[in-house]
Design a protein around this motif. Structure first.
Motif, mmCIF file in Angstrom:
data_model
loop_
_atom_site.group_PDB
_atom_site.id
_atom_site.type_symbol
_atom_site.label_atom_id
_atom_site.label_comp_id
_atom_site.label_asym_id
_atom_site.label_seq_id
_atom_site.Cartn_x
_atom_site.Cartn_y
_atom_site.Cartn_z
ATOM 1 N N UNK A 214 -3.498 -11.856 -6.365
ATOM 2 C CA UNK A 214 -4.372 -12.253 -5.580
ATOM 3 C C UNK A 214 -5.341 -13.650 -6.258
ATOM 4 N N UNK A 215 -5.726 -13.163 -7.349
ATOM 5 C CA UNK A 215 -6.551 -14.265 -8.231
ATOM 6 C C UNK A 215 -5.791 -15.497 -8.287
ATOM 7 N N UNK B 168 -0.415 1.651 0.035
ATOM 8 C CA UNK B 168 -1.468 1.099 0.914
ATOM 9 C C UNK B 168 -2.515 0.091 0.066
ATOM 10 N N UNK B 169 -2.990 0.741 -0.815
ATOM 11 C CA UNK B 169 -4.065 0.245 -1.740
ATOM 12 C C UNK B 169 -3.493 -0.858 -2.473
ATOM 13 N N UNK B 170 -2.342 -0.695 -3.251
ATOM 14 C CA UNK B 170 -1.889 -1.526 -3.906
ATOM 15 C C UNK B 170 -1.422 -2.842 -3.155
ATOM 16 N N UNK B 171 -1.026 -2.645 -1.856
ATOM 17 C CA UNK B 171 -0.325 -3.754 -1.010
ATOM 18 C C UNK B 171 -1.581 -4.470 -0.692
ATOM 19 N N UNK B 172 -3.032 -3.815 -0.528
ATOM 20 C CA UNK B 172 -3.936 -4.550 0.081
ATOM 21 C C UNK B 172 -5.074 -5.123 -0.880
ATOM 22 N N UNK B 173 -4.949 -4.375 -2.470
ATOM 23 C CA UNK B 173 -5.795 -4.776 -3.232
ATOM 24 C C UNK B 173 -5.573 -6.469 -3.707
ATOM 25 N N UNK B 174 -4.478 -6.886 -3.364
ATOM 26 C CA UNK B 174 -4.320 -8.359 -3.506
ATOM 27 C C UNK B 174 -5.294 -9.199 -3.059
#
Length: 453
Positions: free
Chosen positions: A129-130, A68-74
């Motif tokens: 994400x960047x 979940x963190x990896x999916x959202x850290x984007x």
């Protein structure tokens, strides 16, 4: 899609003269298919990690919370570069900057195949994400350079059907790639990232060759069509600025802009919380990977229809706030009711309705900030709303992962992310009517009314 684009101009009113109808049909057919394909690739690279998780999590030893963190850290990487990216686009033009975004995110998405553990996974998702920052708000800004305001809700609705189409197609294709298993020394989830990154890189070069920055450079329009469109858009911009011309600094401090940001934040909490975990929710129904892809596609197939219908109805009635609020409430209700459901069929019906609501928000929502902003303020304001609002894309998956680990069930997680849509509903109703959404006299030439919706 051709049928939808053919009806991009307002249906039926006799006072729309021939030059307007032909101009807008030509613009829609020239730009929208390419932009849809680009957004298709963007969203596919953003959410294919949900299907990769079916085997990647076990292979790399990820818990639901870590995934979940990896999916959202984007979205943290997205947040940091969103406003600068959109301001650069407004200066250098959409053609070069969108091409740059496509190529860099395609490369980074492909590299995701080679992560080896928690930190490399988190790092590559942050970099993705960047790389992608500025793409979606850049497209929304770009559409305001081409489409008068009375067309925007349906045009955004048509454009954004790329999201459910990418998820439907991605669900079917991704599940089959995963089923292939190991080949050439790589596992199925690794091939998933590599193969689905290729279209973004190719499209970057297509955009560089094919896209036109603005109507003034549109050699593919007849001179009278080009002149009409430039004058129409200039008249609308003058109307907005006559009510209030915002500087970039004023936009970033504006209360209404921040409330719209809160609406978008709530939408993303519920949207990404569902989309990244849906394959895992469906797997609890006892289906195999192949059938998982088919079932996971259903909410987004229905959502594609809802987006177009909602946007066209909003343009016909001229109403925006209540259309967006109603979509948010449907999103809330569809997710929240799942806490009371045990039957897989009933739960899927509820999830389908919830996703229809979530997807139908955007076509009307994005007409609200573009009704009050222009120029650099529009670039900055749209980017601010998208950047901060997209942080909801971190909170939603994080809540789902933590609650799943803590309770062993997805139902309470769905209720938690539904609260984001409820907050969005309340804020939209409280915002009320903006007089920039009212019809104004035609100053762009005879025939059709100029609106500032």
């Amino acid at each position: 899609m051709d049928s939808a684009l053919a009806h991009a101009s307002p249906a039926a009113p006799p006072f729309i003269d021939k030059i307007e109808r032909e101009t807008m049909r030509r613009v829609a057919r020239r730009l929208i298919p390419l932009l849809m394909v680009c957004y298709f690739a963007a969203y596919l690279d953003r959410v294919n990690v949900g299907f990769a998780a079916l085997t990647m999590n076990k292979s790399l030893g990820f818990s639901s919370a870590i995934f979940g963190i990896g999916g959202g850290i984007f979205f943290f990487g997205y947040f940091l570069f969103e406003i600068p990216s959109n301001l650069i686009l407004s200066k250098v033009g959409a053609r070069r900057w969108i091409a740059r975004i496509l190529i860099t995110w395609g490369v980074i998405s492909g590299i995701t195949a080679f992560v080896t553990g928690t930190w490399s996974f988190l790092g590559i998702r942050f970099l993705l994400g960047l790389a992608e920052a500025g793409f979606y708000p850049g497209i929304i800004l770009y559409l305001t350079w081409w489409f008068p305001s009375s067309y925007r809700s349906r045009i955004i609705g048509i454009f954004m059907t790329a999201i459910p189409i990418s998820i439907v197609t991605g669900s079917l294709v991704s599940s089959q790639i995963i089923r292939l298993g190991a080949w050439g020394g790589l596992e199925g989830w690794q091939w998933l990232f590599i193969l689905e990154a290729v279209p973004a890189v190719i499209l970057g070069f297509v955009v560089l060759i094919y896209l036109t920055d603005g109507p003034e450079q549109a050699s593919w329009l007849e001179p009278e069509q080009r002149d009409w469109l430039v004058r129409r858009l200039a008249a609308e911009r003058a109307q907005r600025e006559a009510i209030r011309h915002y500087s970039l600094g004023e936009t970033l401090r504006n209360t209404r802009v921040w409330l719209l940001t809160l609406v978008y934040f709530g939408q993303n909490v519920s949207g990404y919380g569902l989309v990244l975990f849906l394959p895992q929710i469906v797997s609890r129904f006892g289906v195999g990977v192949g059938m998982n892809g088919v079932i996971s596609a259903l909410p987004f197939a229905a959502a594609a229809i809802a987006m177009v219908v909602w946007g066209r109805h909003s343009d016909r009635t001229g109403e925006r706030n209540l259309h967006a609020a109603a979509a948010c409430f449907l999103n809330f209700a569809g997710l929240a009711v799942c806490v009371f459901l045990q039957d897989p069929t009933l739960m899927m019906i509820a999830l389908i309705l919830g996703q229809m609501g979530n997807s139908a928000i955007a076509p009307t929502f994005w007409t609200l900030p573009t009704a009050m902003l222009s120029g650099t303020a529009a670039a900055g304001g749209i980017a601010l709303i998208n950047a901060v609002g997209n942080l909801g894309g971190f909170l939603g998956p994080y809540l789902m992962g933590v609650i799943k680990d803590g309770t062993g069930s997805f139902s309470l997680g769905l209720l938690a992310i539904a609260m984001g849509a409820l907050v969005s509903t309340i804020v939209l109703v409280a915002l009320g009517h903006d007089r920039r959404l009212e019809e104004v006299p035609d100053t762009a030439g005879k025939g059709s009314p100029v609106t500032a919706r």
